[in-house]
Design a protein around this motif. Structure first.
Motif, PDB file in Angstrom:
ATOM      1  N   LEU A  37       0.728  -1.308  -0.152  1.00  0.00           N
ATOM      2  CA  LEU A  37      -0.094   0.059  -0.079  1.00  0.00           C
ATOM      3  C   LEU A  37       0.954   1.217   0.072  1.00  0.00           C
ATOM      4  O   LEU A  37       0.880   2.065   0.750  1.00  0.00           O
ATOM      5  CB  LEU A  37      -0.972   0.031   1.001  1.00  0.00           C
ATOM      6  N   ASP A  39       1.801   5.141  -0.488  1.00  0.00           N
ATOM      7  CA  ASP A  39       1.163   6.267  -0.444  1.00  0.00           C
ATOM      8  C   ASP A  39       1.740   7.246  -1.496  1.00  0.00           C
ATOM      9  O   ASP A  39       0.983   7.842  -2.308  1.00  0.00           O
ATOM     10  CB  ASP A  39       1.415   7.082   1.010  1.00  0.00           C
ATOM     11  N   HIS A  57       1.401   3.377   3.423  1.00  0.00           N
ATOM     12  CA  HIS A  57       0.523   3.887   3.973  1.00  0.00           C
ATOM     13  C   HIS A  57       0.657   3.521   5.250  1.00  0.00           C
ATOM     14  O   HIS A  57       0.652   1.957   5.705  1.00  0.00           O
ATOM     15  CB  HIS A  57      -0.739   3.473   3.538  1.00  0.00           C
ATOM     16  N   ARG A 158     -15.028   3.631   5.018  1.00  0.00           N
ATOM     17  CA  ARG A 158     -13.925   4.483   4.990  1.00  0.00           C
ATOM     18  C   ARG A 158     -12.500   3.511   5.347  1.00  0.00           C
ATOM     19  O   ARG A 158     -11.539   3.599   4.637  1.00  0.00           O
ATOM     20  CB  ARG A 158     -13.730   5.577   5.941  1.00  0.00           C
ATOM     21  N   THR A 161     -11.997   1.062   2.207  1.00  0.00           N
ATOM     22  CA  THR A 161     -11.537   1.654   0.936  1.00  0.00           C
ATOM     23  C   THR A 161     -10.678   2.495   0.998  1.00  0.00           C
ATOM     24  O   THR A 161      -9.779   2.691   0.048  1.00  0.00           O
ATOM     25  CB  THR A 161     -12.866   2.403   0.278  1.00  0.00           C
ATOM     26  N   GLU A 162     -10.343   3.394   2.298  1.00  0.00           N
ATOM     27  CA  GLU A 162      -9.318   4.412   2.288  1.00  0.00           C
ATOM     28  C   GLU A 162      -8.147   3.814   3.129  1.00  0.00           C
ATOM     29  O   GLU A 162      -6.930   4.148   2.717  1.00  0.00           O
ATOM     30  CB  GLU A 162      -9.810   5.799   2.961  1.00  0.00           C
ATOM     31  N   GLU A 163      -8.169   2.989   3.864  1.00  0.00           N
ATOM     32  CA  GLU A 163      -7.232   2.512   4.726  1.00  0.00           C
ATOM     33  C   GLU A 163      -6.727   1.241   4.055  1.00  0.00           C
ATOM     34  O   GLU A 163      -5.547   1.325   3.988  1.00  0.00           O
ATOM     35  CB  GLU A 163      -7.647   2.078   6.322  1.00  0.00           C
ATOM     36  N   LYS A 165      -7.481   0.068   1.279  1.00  0.00           N
ATOM     37  CA  LYS A 165      -7.567   0.432  -0.356  1.00  0.00           C
ATOM     38  C   LYS A 165      -8.248  -0.662  -1.159  1.00  0.00           C
ATOM     39  O   LYS A 165      -7.824  -0.953  -1.985  1.00  0.00           O
ATOM     40  CB  LYS A 165      -6.000   0.578  -0.619  1.00  0.00           C
ATOM     41  N   PRO A 167     -11.291  -1.879  -3.330  1.00  0.00           N
ATOM     42  CA  PRO A 167     -12.000  -1.135  -4.363  1.00  0.00           C
ATOM     43  C   PRO A 167     -13.389  -0.925  -3.820  1.00  0.00           C
ATOM     44  O   PRO A 167     -14.162  -1.664  -3.318  1.00  0.00           O
ATOM     45  CB  PRO A 167     -11.952  -1.872  -5.679  1.00  0.00           C
ATOM     46  N   SER A 179     -14.267  -8.841  -0.371  1.00  0.00           N
ATOM     47  CA  SER A 179     -12.658  -9.240  -0.390  1.00  0.00           C
ATOM     48  C   SER A 179     -12.550 -10.493   0.577  1.00  0.00           C
ATOM     49  O   SER A 179     -13.202 -10.764   1.657  1.00  0.00           O
ATOM     50  CB  SER A 179     -11.727  -8.237   0.408  1.00  0.00           C
ATOM     51  N   TYR A 183      -4.767  -9.629   5.910  1.00  0.00           N
ATOM     52  CA  TYR A 183      -3.824  -8.768   5.872  1.00  0.00           C
ATOM     53  C   TYR A 183      -2.974  -8.711   7.066  1.00  0.00           C
ATOM     54  O   TYR A 183      -3.633  -8.828   8.071  1.00  0.00           O
ATOM     55  CB  TYR A 183      -4.420  -7.122   5.826  1.00  0.00           C
ATOM     56  N   ARG A 190       1.574  -0.926   9.370  1.00  0.00           N
ATOM     57  CA  ARG A 190       1.799  -1.039   7.918  1.00  0.00           C
ATOM     58  C   ARG A 190       1.501  -2.373   7.546  1.00  0.00           C
ATOM     59  O   ARG A 190       1.790  -3.411   8.152  1.00  0.00           O
ATOM     60  CB  ARG A 190       3.064  -0.390   7.533  1.00  0.00           C
TER      61      ARG A 190
END
Length: 221
Positions: A37, A39, A57, A158, A161-163, A165, A167, A179, A183, A190
């Motif tokens: 990920l 940034d 990120h 959020r 999709t934002e942390e 990532k 879609p 998904s 992770y 990270r």
């Protein structure tokens, strides 16, 4: 002692040294984990020369409710690594298989307090604390070890999709994010590994790489 014997003895002593150097040099690089990920790319001045480095990120904070009703944030996960995934309780096929693999990870690291598991629901309108409590029991989730989290729909959307990532689903309004990834998140928040939660061999690799991170922390204080 004859020269031939001296040479032989020298070779016998040299082999272990060379083996150690090889393992120390190449073994360390062989098991270094990547970071995911990215940034952005930043530039830093090193010895008079500009060097471009990728900045990865760092996952932002959150506050969500667990299956016990306890509020959980990133601070509760700060003492080690954790494995994260996204699911919803009414998911008929992929989620049960994925969470069965999460249960394998829990059992593997049952006695390792630095390893935790976090399952975020992507359907908080249905997945209340009570629903998640029953769901967690199906997989033998250990209290304080494996958190099933729910909360504000916008915050969870959020986070996905934002942390992490993921879609965004098609359509104007936020919907359920799908998904089957697991992770691996390190103590700096990270992402150090992304694995297919439907494939046991991928999860085997995840468990190996958790051990790699813990070994790194133990030997690089």
């Amino acid at each position: 002692m004859r020269p031939k014997h001296v040479l032989l003895l020298g070779l016998m002593l040299l082999v272990p040294v060379l083996a150690f150097v090889f393992l120390y040099t190449f073994g360390t690089n062989r098991y270094a984990l990547p970071t995911f990920l990215p940034d952005h790319v930043d530039s830093t001045l090193v010895e008079g020369k500009w060097r471009r480095d990728t900045v990865f990120h760092q996952l932002g904070d959150f506050t969500l409710s667990s299956q016990s009703g306890r509020l959980v944030s990133q601070k509760d996960l700060s003492n080690g690594v954790y494995v994260a995934n996204f699911f919803f309780a009414t998911c008929p096929g992929a989620c049960p298989r994925m969470n069965s693999q999460m249960a394998r990870v829990q059992e593997k690291f049952r006695n390792e307090p630095r390893v935790k598991l976090v399952s975020y629901t992507v359907d908080p309108e249905h997945d209340s604390v009570a629903v998640l409590g029953r769901y967690a029991e199906q997989y033998g989730a250990i209290a304080g070890k494996w958190f099933f989290l729910t909360g504000d729909k916008t915050a969870l959307y959020r986070l996905a999709t934002e942390e992490f990532k993921l879609p965004a689903p098609s359509g104007a309004a936020p919907g359920i994010v799908h998904s089957q990834n697991l992770y691996l998140v390190d103590r700096d928040k990270r992402v150090r590994g992304i694995y297919d939660g439907m494939k046991p061999k991928d999860v085997d690799r995840l468990m190996t790489e958790i051990n790699v991170l813990l070994y790194t922390y133990d030997h690089n204080q």
